[in-house]
Design an enzyme around this catalytic site. Structure first.
Site, PDB file in Angstrom:
ATOM      1  N   GLU A 199       0.832  -1.202   0.000  1.00 34.19           N
ATOM      2  CA  GLU A 199       0.000   0.000   0.000  1.00 34.19           C
ATOM      3  C   GLU A 199       0.873   1.260   0.000  1.00 34.19           C
ATOM      4  O   GLU A 199       1.851   1.341   0.730  1.00 34.19           O
ATOM      5  CB  GLU A 199      -0.888   0.001   1.255  1.00 34.19           C
ATOM      6  CG  GLU A 199      -1.856   1.173   1.291  1.00 34.19           C
ATOM      7  CD  GLU A 199      -2.662   1.217   2.599  1.00 34.19           C
ATOM      8  OE1 GLU A 199      -2.278   0.542   3.554  1.00 34.19           O
ATOM      9  OE2 GLU A 199      -3.678   1.948   2.632  1.00 34.19           O
ATOM     10  N   CYS A 204      -5.958  -2.452   2.081  1.00 33.00           N
ATOM     11  CA  CYS A 204      -5.717  -2.379   3.538  1.00 33.00           C
ATOM     12  C   CYS A 204      -6.957  -2.592   4.415  1.00 33.00           C
ATOM     13  O   CYS A 204      -7.425  -3.707   4.563  1.00 33.00           O
ATOM     14  CB  CYS A 204      -5.026  -1.071   3.878  1.00 33.00           C
ATOM     15  SG  CYS A 204      -4.296  -1.098   5.550  1.00 33.00           S
ATOM     16  N   LYS A 253      -9.459   2.656  -2.321  1.00 34.92           N
ATOM     17  CA  LYS A 253      -9.687   2.103  -0.970  1.00 34.92           C
ATOM     18  C   LYS A 253     -11.107   2.435  -0.540  1.00 34.92           C
ATOM     19  O   LYS A 253     -11.467   3.605  -0.422  1.00 34.92           O
ATOM     20  CB  LYS A 253      -8.657   2.728  -0.026  1.00 34.92           C
ATOM     21  CG  LYS A 253      -8.603   2.165   1.371  1.00 34.92           C
ATOM     22  CD  LYS A 253      -7.350   2.719   2.086  1.00 34.92           C
ATOM     23  CE  LYS A 253      -7.194   2.178   3.492  1.00 34.92           C
ATOM     24  NZ  LYS A 253      -5.852   2.518   4.043  1.00 34.92           N
TER      25      LYS A 253
END
Lengths: 396, 396
Positions: free
Chosen positions: A119, A233, A196
């Site tokens: 990430e 994530c 994300k």
């Protein structure tokens, strides 16, 4: 030992357990054992020279009459930031580009078809600081920023799909930032991007001061080697996020992450693996490793976060020492089996050979999609989010 | 050793690992260590006399100013069927009632407030056979069958909530069968019932020939000791099932199961624990133990399944030897920590002391409900189930 002292769970078990017990422990913990890959000695030597761990494992599927094996090799990269965080931004980015260039060279020798970096891979994970400069200067255009161009070159050179998670500057929409993964085709074209979907507000990970929840839904990318998706994530904590990627057809879901030991280490082996089981797909959990070196040397605090009144913020310690990113990247398969994790402390590349036929085979055995009753859940969820929803609680 | 030879993962690790490594391995595998409960010696002696394992652990929460600790003790029961499956039905049920009477007596001495038995606890797990008689004779009314009456007596005697998963005969709706859990209040009243929402068609577990998917939604039961729900067996593979119980307010979700080693053992530590993490609640995973002794002795096949043509079915072996139910019952907490598992081979009771305040505390730290974006998922799921849905696939 909770920091960097403990190298890896698997190596500890292998060192101490007698063989018969080791096999039972591995079976209960990891399911069907993954076959170790014979990697080329040139690759192993290069990895040793470049000082990163190189491991390879293969998952197998049953032979079918109507489909050939659909074998693909994925590469998961975990790495430290090579330069201190107070080095000029361009130097840091360039050093990371050089590091990945070397890493991808080795991955190519190992026959990797799809590679995924960690990430926000071009920068230290500075989203604890609540400072803007210089961290926002790491942001780039997803379509034609220097990192995307760099990854396109890698893709063309090696005929490899590259998944490149960056901090995105979206100049077409008011210059806002996003936490984005760019997917580059093996042809070198930008196939697309994904964002994300869930943003943490946990401990020092107050990332909502930088970017909002992704607005691109759950796209799946059809590559030459299979259908992939990227769950970035904190999205790994949300089973519905994995599910929607899977319902859109993902066979491999990458989960590039940055998470520290005290916070999440005992959750790490559970969540991506549960997602592989629940969705009949492969998941690739990638975590940073080491400690991002704080933005200042001892005694210097050029970017120390400040309170609104201008006083140094009370979280300065957390800012200076963000904690230990524990690496431990791994791949989980739809049958619940998984590879061992990479090191908790070293840079590393995990090569995993997947036969994507396993996804549909396990789907046919366990049938979670068939028995999922999604219509009922769509209805129940739509009710449950209403402000006047009354939970179904039975009282005496 | 994949059958009954391997006693438990935890005992193996404790036997072989040096202390410092053992602590790291436990931290990575299990998170924050659960405190061992000091159980009354009278209980331990009785358990030894009755030949079942008795373990106790406690999960702690931080002290709060506005709420007292909300401490509750749950009991998870895993057991073999005491009599062979070709014993007359009433004798088998009575033997199980007697066994549970003794078990609950011991649980009461340990201060258990809520007890949960295993799936279809009054019978051998005969749903592999596809035969109807005599197995359907184990079915009872949830409201006033002999097992419910038996559990009401237990509840009244011990002031305990009893979760009693049975095969239900629903005479009010065409005499159909359901896989049901009856929840009995500590007052002895039947608080309500809940049904298995997802029905497996996996290997020998072709339960859809007996009962359909539950039609009671996701009720949560407000007991004197906290809000509980019951996710029966195969429902543990479906993250949305756990989620809806949680959105309805469950603080503890029981998962009474019957599952065998070859099929699911490496999934077992993952799924209920992932549900505890993802939903900020406690989950209690309960599995049968041992091998249900087949319905016939060697050479006798009174209930052998037949093909439509009347020939003995090819699955006769599977019918006779259903495989090893591996026990390993455990409790997982919202912070991702968990108890060790009960034995893979013995009857057992796991007593776990939970401070339910931990649920909201972890909710406030991790915030998965706050960041869950359920409105988006309700919309996306409603789209995805449409027959003409086009998955969101990006191509070059």
């Amino acid at each position: 030992m909770a920091g960097s002292g403990f190298e890896s769970l698997e190596r500890c078990l292998e060192k101490h357990l007698p063989l018969a017990e080791l096999q039972e422990v591995k079976r209960v913990l990891y399911g069907k054992e993954t076959r170790k890959l014979d990697l080329p000695s040139a690759a192993l030597e290069a990895a040793s020279r470049e000082d990163f761990e190189l491991q390879g494992y293969a998952f197998e599927a049953a032979a079918e009459q109507q489909r050939r094996p659909r074998t693909v090799r994925v590469g998961l990269v975990q790495n430290r930031t090579p330069l201190p965080a107070d080095t000029p931004v361009v130097k840091q980015v360039t050093a990371l580009h050089r590091r990945m260039e070397a890493v991808v060279e080795v991955a190519a020798v190992c026959g990797v078809n799809i590679i995924c970096f960690q990430e926000a891979w071009t920068m230290p994970f500075a989203f604890c600081t609540r400072e803007k400069l210089p961290w926002t200067e790491f942001a780039e255009s997803a379509e034609d920023g220097p990192t995307t161009k760099f990854c396109q070159e890698l893709a063309r050179k090696h005929g490899m799909v590259v998944v490149s998670p960056i901090l995105e500057r979206d100049s077409a929409h008011g210059d806002v930032l996003w936490n984005t993964a760019v997917v580059i085709s093996s042809s070198g074209a930008v196939l697309g991007k994904t964002r994300k979907n869930h943003i943490p507000r946990v401990g020092d990970f107050n990332e909502s001061t930088y970017y909002m929840e992704g607005n691109l839904g759950h796209p799946v990318f059809q590559t030459r080697f299979g259908r992939i998706a990227v769950n970035i994530c904190y999205g790994r904590h949300h089973p519905l996020n994995w599910l929607m990627y899977s319902l859109n057809g993902a066979e491999i879901i990458f989960n590039p992450s940055a998470t520290i030991g005290a916070l999440s280490e005992s959750l790490w082996p559970i969540e991506a693996r549960n997602a592989a089981i629940a969705n009949h797909c492969f998941t690739c959990a990638i975590n940073r490793v080491g400690q991002d070196r704080g933005p200042a040397g001892p005694g210097r605090r050029p970017h120390a976060p400040c309170t609104p009144s201008g006083q140094p913020a009370p979280r300065f310690t957390a800012h200076r020492d963000f904690g230990h990113f524990y690496g431990s990247s791994y791949v989980a398969a739809p049958d619940g089996s998984r590879t061992p994790g990479l090191s908790r402390t070293r840079d590393g590349v995990l090569v995993a050979e997947l036969d994507l036929n396993l996804c549909r085979q396990v789907n046919d055995i366990w049938g979670f999609k068939m028995t999922g009753r999604y219509e009922m859940y769509a209805r129940e969820l739509a009710e449950a989010v209403k402000p006047d929803y009354t939970p179904k609680i039975v009282t005496e």
